[in-house]
Scaffold this motif. Structure first.
Motif, short mmCIF file in Angstrom:
data_model
loop_
_atom_site.label_atom_id
_atom_site.label_comp_id
_atom_site.label_asym_id
_atom_site.label_seq_id
_atom_site.Cartn_x
_atom_site.Cartn_y
_atom_site.Cartn_z
N ASP A 120 16.17 7.64 -18.71
CA ASP A 120 16.64 6.74 -17.45
C ASP A 120 16.95 8.45 -16.23
OD1 ASP A 120 16.88 5.78 -14.69
OD2 ASP A 120 18.31 4.48 -14.97
N PRO A 121 15.62 9.03 -15.43
CA PRO A 121 15.99 9.49 -14.44
C PRO A 121 17.30 9.62 -13.42
CG PRO A 121 13.99 9.27 -13.94
CD PRO A 121 14.63 8.16 -15.03
N ARG A 122 17.53 8.43 -13.38
CA ARG A 122 19.07 7.44 -12.19
C ARG A 122 20.38 8.85 -12.93
NH1 ARG A 122 19.23 2.39 -12.34
NH2 ARG A 122 21.21 2.33 -10.92
N MET A 123 20.45 7.83 -14.73
CA MET A 123 21.22 8.16 -15.42
C MET A 123 21.39 10.08 -15.51
SD MET A 123 23.53 6.35 -16.66
CE MET A 123 24.34 4.96 -17.64
N CYS A 148 17.90 23.10 -15.93
CA CYS A 148 16.94 21.73 -17.17
C CYS A 148 15.84 21.42 -16.94
CB CYS A 148 18.28 20.47 -15.84
SG CYS A 148 17.43 19.00 -16.86
N SER A 149 15.71 20.87 -18.09
CA SER A 149 14.03 20.27 -18.35
C SER A 149 13.86 19.57 -18.12
CB SER A 149 13.52 20.90 -19.22
OG SER A 149 14.36 20.32 -20.67
N GLY A 150 14.76 18.44 -17.96
CA GLY A 150 14.43 16.69 -17.43
C GLY A 150 13.92 16.17 -16.00
N GLU A 151 13.79 15.04 -16.05
CA GLU A 151 13.38 14.51 -15.13
C GLU A 151 14.09 13.41 -14.51
OE1 GLU A 151 10.38 10.52 -14.31
OE2 GLU A 151 10.39 11.05 -15.92
N HIS A 152 14.43 13.91 -13.15
CA HIS A 152 15.48 13.61 -12.01
C HIS A 152 14.34 13.08 -10.70
CE1 HIS A 152 18.59 16.08 -13.34
NE2 HIS A 152 17.35 17.37 -14.11
N VAL A 153 15.84 11.53 -9.66
CA VAL A 153 15.64 11.34 -8.80
C VAL A 153 14.95 12.64 -7.90
CG1 VAL A 153 17.08 9.15 -9.10
CG2 VAL A 153 17.47 10.58 -8.43
N GLY A 154 14.52 11.54 -6.85
CA GLY A 154 13.94 12.77 -5.68
C GLY A 154 14.77 12.31 -4.44
N ARG A 208 37.26 22.89 -16.30
CA ARG A 208 37.18 22.67 -18.09
C ARG A 208 35.44 23.54 -18.23
NH1 ARG A 208 40.94 22.02 -16.71
NH2 ARG A 208 42.78 21.47 -17.77
N GLY A 209 34.74 23.13 -17.16
CA GLY A 209 33.11 23.47 -17.61
C GLY A 209 32.29 21.79 -18.04
N ARG A 210 30.92 22.20 -18.30
CA ARG A 210 30.47 21.03 -18.05
C ARG A 210 30.00 19.74 -19.54
NH1 ARG A 210 26.91 21.89 -13.07
NH2 ARG A 210 25.63 20.05 -13.56
N SER A 211 29.72 19.33 -19.49
CA SER A 211 29.58 18.80 -20.65
C SER A 211 29.47 19.13 -22.04
CB SER A 211 28.89 17.35 -20.23
OG SER A 211 27.47 17.36 -20.49
N PHE A 212 29.58 19.44 -23.54
CA PHE A 212 29.05 20.45 -24.46
C PHE A 212 28.39 19.33 -24.81
CE2 PHE A 212 32.92 18.82 -25.71
CZ PHE A 212 32.08 18.36 -27.25
N SER A 213 28.32 18.09 -24.60
CA SER A 213 27.28 16.89 -25.74
C SER A 213 27.03 15.97 -24.74
CB SER A 213 27.69 16.71 -27.16
OG SER A 213 27.45 15.57 -27.49
N ALA A 214 25.43 15.27 -24.51
CA ALA A 214 25.70 14.24 -24.12
C ALA A 214 24.74 12.98 -24.92
CB ALA A 214 25.39 14.28 -22.23
N HIS A 215 24.80 11.48 -24.35
CA HIS A 215 24.17 10.64 -24.92
C HIS A 215 23.62 10.20 -23.38
CE1 HIS A 215 25.75 11.64 -28.93
NE2 HIS A 215 23.90 11.46 -29.36
N VAL A 216 22.60 10.41 -22.77
CA VAL A 216 21.75 9.28 -21.61
C VAL A 216 20.71 8.04 -21.64
CG1 VAL A 216 21.70 9.77 -19.68
CG2 VAL A 216 22.39 11.50 -20.12
N GLU A 217 21.71 6.77 -21.63
CA GLU A 217 20.45 6.44 -21.73
C GLU A 217 20.51 5.24 -20.87
OE1 GLU A 217 21.62 4.13 -25.28
OE2 GLU A 217 20.86 6.23 -26.89
N LYS A 218 19.77 5.21 -20.42
CA LYS A 218 19.50 3.69 -19.25
C LYS A 218 20.86 2.26 -18.80
CE LYS A 218 15.98 1.01 -17.76
NZ LYS A 218 16.03 1.91 -16.29
N LYS A 219 20.94 1.92 -19.59
CA LYS A 219 22.79 1.38 -19.90
C LYS A 219 23.58 1.43 -20.09
CE LYS A 219 20.77 -3.63 -20.57
NZ LYS A 219 20.39 -4.21 -22.01
N LYS A 220 23.70 2.77 -20.95
CA LYS A 220 25.16 3.18 -20.32
C LYS A 220 25.27 4.61 -21.15
CE LYS A 220 26.90 0.22 -23.78
NZ LYS A 220 27.99 -0.07 -24.77
#
Ligand SMILES: [Zn+2]
Length: 145
Positions: free
Chosen positions: A6-9, A111-117, A26-38
């Motif tokens: 989800d680009p919003r997420m 970043c190579s991911g998709e984002h909102v405008g 302390r830096g950005r997250s070193f690991s993330a799971h980004v999904e639509k709901k949570k």
């Protein structure tokens, strides 16, 4: 790309990361799971957050969302990008031209991911929970529909 992507997420994740950098350095997250709901992001940390800190993070992230900042992509040579950004989390196939995602003047990140405008498309940001274990702070969050 995951079905639940989800680009919003994903844009919210960038804003959260920048907020963590500004508040705690302390830096950005070193690991993330980004999904639509949570989603969840993991940070190198030494304790759990206080309720006040959780509130402050929500307040700042929602402030960036409310500001409706433009989200722009920019391309630069890897060498130039490497002077400003940590490229260690980019996949090898990112190649010699690096894409940077800028959220207004609040955040910039390779970043190579998709984002909102615009950040306003994200809606509301809420932290579901935080947890601390063995040097890792985990923040779980969701967005309002
Ligand atoms: Zn990204």
């Amino acid at each position: 790309m995951a079905k639940e992507y989800d680009p919003r997420m994903h844009s919210a994740e960038h804003i959260l990361n920048q907020t963590m950098v500004r508040m705690f350095d302390r830096g950005r997250s070193f690991s993330a799971h980004v999904e639509k709901k949570k989603s969840k992001c993991d940070y190198r940390f030494e304790r759990d957050l206080t309720p006040g800190e959780r509130q402050e993070i929500e307040h700042r992230v929602n402030g960036v969302i409310a500001a409706d900042l433009p989200v722009r992509e920019e391309f630069m040579p890897r060498e130039e990008a490497g002077r400003t950004f940590n490229l260690s989390r980019l996949p090898e196939e990112a190649g010699e031209t690096i894409r940077i995602i800028r959220i207004g003047d609040y955040d910039a990140c390779p970043c190579s991911g998709e984002h909102v405008g615009r950040s306003g498309e994200i809606g509301g940001f809420r932290i579901i929970s935080t947890a601390y274990d063995n040097g890792v702070l985990r923040i779980r969050f969701r967005l309002q529909e």
